[in-house]
Design a protein around this motif. Structure first.
Motif, mmCIF file in Angstrom:
data_model
loop_
_atom_site.group_PDB
_atom_site.id
_atom_site.type_symbol
_atom_site.label_atom_id
_atom_site.label_comp_id
_atom_site.label_asym_id
_atom_site.label_seq_id
_atom_site.Cartn_x
_atom_site.Cartn_y
_atom_site.Cartn_z
ATOM 1 N N ALA A 1 23.067 26.124 33.744
ATOM 2 C CA ALA A 1 24.000 25.189 34.371
ATOM 3 C C ALA A 1 23.534 24.825 35.780
ATOM 4 O O ALA A 1 23.590 23.666 36.194
ATOM 5 C CB ALA A 1 25.397 25.804 34.421
ATOM 6 N N ARG A 2 23.052 25.814 36.497
ATOM 7 C CA ARG A 2 22.570 25.577 37.852
ATOM 8 C C ARG A 2 21.340 24.656 37.832
ATOM 9 O O ARG A 2 21.265 23.687 38.587
ATOM 10 C CB ARG A 2 22.210 26.925 38.463
ATOM 11 N N PHE B 1 34.587 25.534 32.175
ATOM 12 C CA PHE B 1 34.370 24.384 33.044
ATOM 13 C C PHE B 1 34.604 24.805 34.480
ATOM 14 O O PHE B 1 35.634 25.370 34.802
ATOM 15 C CB PHE B 1 35.298 23.240 32.663
ATOM 16 N N THR B 2 33.642 24.547 35.305
ATOM 17 C CA THR B 2 33.787 24.989 36.679
ATOM 18 C C THR B 2 33.796 23.803 37.633
ATOM 19 O O THR B 2 33.632 23.974 38.829
ATOM 20 C CB THR B 2 32.633 25.942 37.048
ATOM 21 N N GLY B 3 33.956 22.596 37.060
ATOM 22 C CA GLY B 3 34.026 21.411 37.918
ATOM 23 C C GLY B 3 32.769 21.245 38.732
ATOM 24 O O GLY B 3 31.666 21.312 38.211
ATOM 25 N N LEU C 1 26.443 20.118 31.175
ATOM 26 C CA LEU C 1 26.203 21.512 31.563
ATOM 27 C C LEU C 1 26.400 21.747 33.052
ATOM 28 O O LEU C 1 26.798 22.833 33.472
ATOM 29 C CB LEU C 1 24.784 21.931 31.167
ATOM 30 N N SER C 2 26.115 20.710 33.848
ATOM 31 C CA SER C 2 26.201 20.909 35.289
ATOM 32 C C SER C 2 27.638 21.187 35.748
ATOM 33 O O SER C 2 27.861 21.651 36.855
ATOM 34 C CB SER C 2 25.627 19.699 36.033
ATOM 35 N N PHE C 3 28.608 20.883 34.861
ATOM 36 C CA PHE C 3 30.007 21.173 35.206
ATOM 37 C C PHE C 3 30.495 22.473 34.572
ATOM 38 O O PHE C 3 31.679 22.719 34.492
ATOM 39 C CB PHE C 3 30.913 20.013 34.774
ATOM 40 N N THR C 4 29.551 23.278 34.061
ATOM 41 C CA THR C 4 29.943 24.538 33.423
ATOM 42 C C THR C 4 29.283 25.725 34.123
ATOM 43 O O THR C 4 28.605 25.558 35.132
ATOM 44 C CB THR C 4 29.514 24.573 31.943
#
Lengths: 278, 311
Positions: free
Chosen positions: B280-281, B65-67, B50-53
């Motif tokens: 995600a944050r 996906f936000t890397g 999740l931390s990459f979304t």
């Protein structure tokens, strides 16, 4: 020499008694505040002589029941913690036994995995777990406060190390007589392992009884909330009445205190055992 | 780690024996394993994922996906940086003070004097108090104005020279106030662990040292301290990790304030995920938290491992 000894002894008692006051006064403040009229608690908070209430009253205790569902919080706490402890003892001890005594394919890999999971505290998984239980539709239930905490890697590990050191002869004899592992476990191993069962029960109880973060995240009805969340919410419920809050506190901690005083030896041994395994 | 089987002389029998319980063992282990996989391992992997979304609860945006964007954002967020700093400062205050206090109390209680059990009970009692209750009690102790317990105590000690402070709303005093509260609640736990370590030192060692003419101080340096090394590193590790888990006291006593002066990594993570639904944050913050815990653990293992290798 002797003179110095007496001096050291007196010094030790003085330091210990001073520390004892530091630990006692906050507790005494709570008890005495719970017996005072609400408007006197804060003004008298700084006066040691006022630790003895001049006109003790039980009104605060009545107010707690009138203002919040205290009995409900208590039942919830007992039910949630009790279920986690009892199911946890069963599930984790069986896993610990399989890992320490049974011969099976995959044992080493599973053991490594369990040990690796020990370092993950609830905080490290609270957010995704919150998301997961939201997907399951479990929020605001007993289930969400119980099921995720039954299996515990550290408990499995404590059982595992304890069973390893148990003499194997008894089990061998039963095995030769053809007893199955399940029977051996319940009739021979478990009855001889009281210390580890007590230690795990107490450690689980200590962490779960005070649980605050998780119920704060996943519950929103008083009907499923436990005591620690209850008192935090009660504190924010206007009007701020310190007498009521402390009456809540006393009633909340009293059962726990009695259990502790009765089984103190087990508490101390249980906590000490965490250090031995580190 | 002991091998659970006693070896026979036949390799075939050994092989059979090694796997004789496989089905039963899996049945025994399954409930615990299922729980650990579903509620510990899976959430942990989910946090990484999740931390990459860009996931938000109830957001109409598709999952993307936000890397490393979440990480870039939280490390650019002043509140989160302040949280990291606060946790570090908190650890630097709590760990030495609490460890020293726990050790001091354990040494005092370990003396062959009367009534030591009573003191042990007293110092351990706060451990069974839920942190939320402890926080509420200490709010009254830190109450502003001359009536607050601590203010009036300090006034009495300074013969009236002390100016009453509002501890929990003072940016410089709020975190130390939470520190004191936490130590009060937790020191008994560490004390009991160290006390057990002290009591497990064989009396013969001291006896032999006395016969050899070693003084009390030499005995302490050469017998007590080495025996305490592993329990002490353990206690220090646990206390440090606990310091980074700080949440309950902050939520109840200060809500991270005043002006982020007491916010913590967990407080920020919970608020992101739960308060503003930015899962995600929150997950990215969780991963940062985990990395800290992992690093601390590895460092401790290293120290304990070296000890084992040299002894």
């Amino acid at each position: 020499m002797r003179c110095g000894n007496v001096f050291a002894r007196v010094a030790a008692y003085l330091i210990l008694s001073g520390m004892a006051l530091v630990f006692l006064i906050p507790v005494a403040m709570m008890v005495s505040g719970s017996l005072k009229p609400d408007h006197l608690v804060l003004p008298e908070a700084g006066r040691l002589v006022k630790l003895l209430p001049t006109e003790p009253t039980l009104e605060n205790y009545r107010d707690v029941f009138a203002r919040v569902p205290f009995a409900r919080y208590m039942v919830n706490s007992i039910f949630i913690t009790g279920t986690i402890v009892s199911c946890g003892l069963l599930v984790n001890s069986l896993a610990g036994y399989a890992l320490s005594r049974l011969h099976w394919r995959g044992r080493k890999a599973v053991l490594t995995g369990v040990i690796a999971l020990i370092i993950l505290p609830l905080e490290a998984i609270a957010v995704p777990l919150f998301y997961e239980v939201t997907l399951f539709g479990w929020r605001n239930t007993y289930l969400v406060q119980i099921v995720p905490f039954i299996a515990n890697a550290f408990s499995v590990y404590l059982f595992y190390t304890f069973f390893l050191e148990l003499p194997e002869e008894l089990e061998e004899a039963a095995r030769i007589d053809g007893a199955r592992p399940i029977r051996i476990f319940f009739s021979i191993v478990a009855p001889n392992s009281q210390p580890v069962f007590a230690a795990v029960a107490i450690l689980t109880f200590l962490t779960q009884w005070g649980s605050f973060l998780w119920p704060l995240m996943v519950t929103h009805s008083e009907s499923v909330r436990p005591l620690p969340l209850g008192i935090a919410l009660f504190y924010t419920l206007p009007p701020l009445q310190w007498g009521d809050i402390f009456a809540f506190g006393v009633m909340m901690v009293l059962p726990m205190l009695m259990v502790f005083l009765l089984f103190q030896r087990w508490f101390v041994q249980g906590v000490a055992s965490t250090g031995m395994k580190g | 780690m002991a091998t659970p089987s006693k070896r026979t002389n036949s390799p075939v029998l050994d092989g059979l024996r090694r796997e004789q319980d496989t089905p039963t063992a899996w049945i025994f282990a399954l409930p615990a394993l299922a729980g650990l996989i579903f509620f510990v391992l899976a959430p942990f992997l989910l946090a990484l994922f999740l931390s990459f979304t860009n996931l938000r609860l109830g957001s109409p945006l598709p999952l993307e996906f936000t890397g490393l964007r979440q990480y870039a954002r939280i490390f650019a967020d002043a509140a989160f940086l302040r949280a990291l700093q606060n946790n570090t400062v908190f650890a630097l205050m709590v760990v030495p003070v609490q460890t020293a206090l726990a050790l001091g109390l354990a040494l005092l209680i370990n003396q062959p004097l009367r009534g030591m059990v009573v003191f042990r009970t007293l110092f351990f009692t706060p451990v069974i108090f839920p942190l939320s209750l402890v926080s509420v009690i200490w709010i009254l102790i830190f109450a502003p104005g001359p009536d607050g317990t601590l203010n009036s105590l300090l006034q009495w000690l300074t013969l009236g020279a002390w100016e009453p402070r509002d501890f929990l709303h003072d940016p410089r005093l709020a975190l130390p106030a939470i520190t004191v509260t936490s130590i009060w609640q937790g020191v008994g736990f560490q004390m009991v662990i160290l006390l057990a370590a002290l009591q497990s030192i064989p009396a013969e060692l001291y006896e032999a040292a006395r016969v050899d003419g070693a003084r009390k101080r030499q005995q302490f340096v050469h017998i007590t301290l080495p025996a305490l090394k592993n329990p002490l590193t353990f206690v220090i590790l646990v206390t440090t990790i606990l310091a980074f888990r700080l949440f309950d006291q902050v939520q109840i006593m200060t809500r991270g304030g005043p002006n982020h002066a007491t916010t913590t990594v967990m407080y920020e993570a919970v608020n992101a995920a739960f308060g503003s639904q930015q899962v995600a944050r929150g997950a990215a913050m969780t991963v940062v938290f985990f990395t800290i815990v992992l690093t601390l653990t590895l460092v401790q293992r290293r120290i304990a491992g070296q000890e084992r290798a040299t002894s």
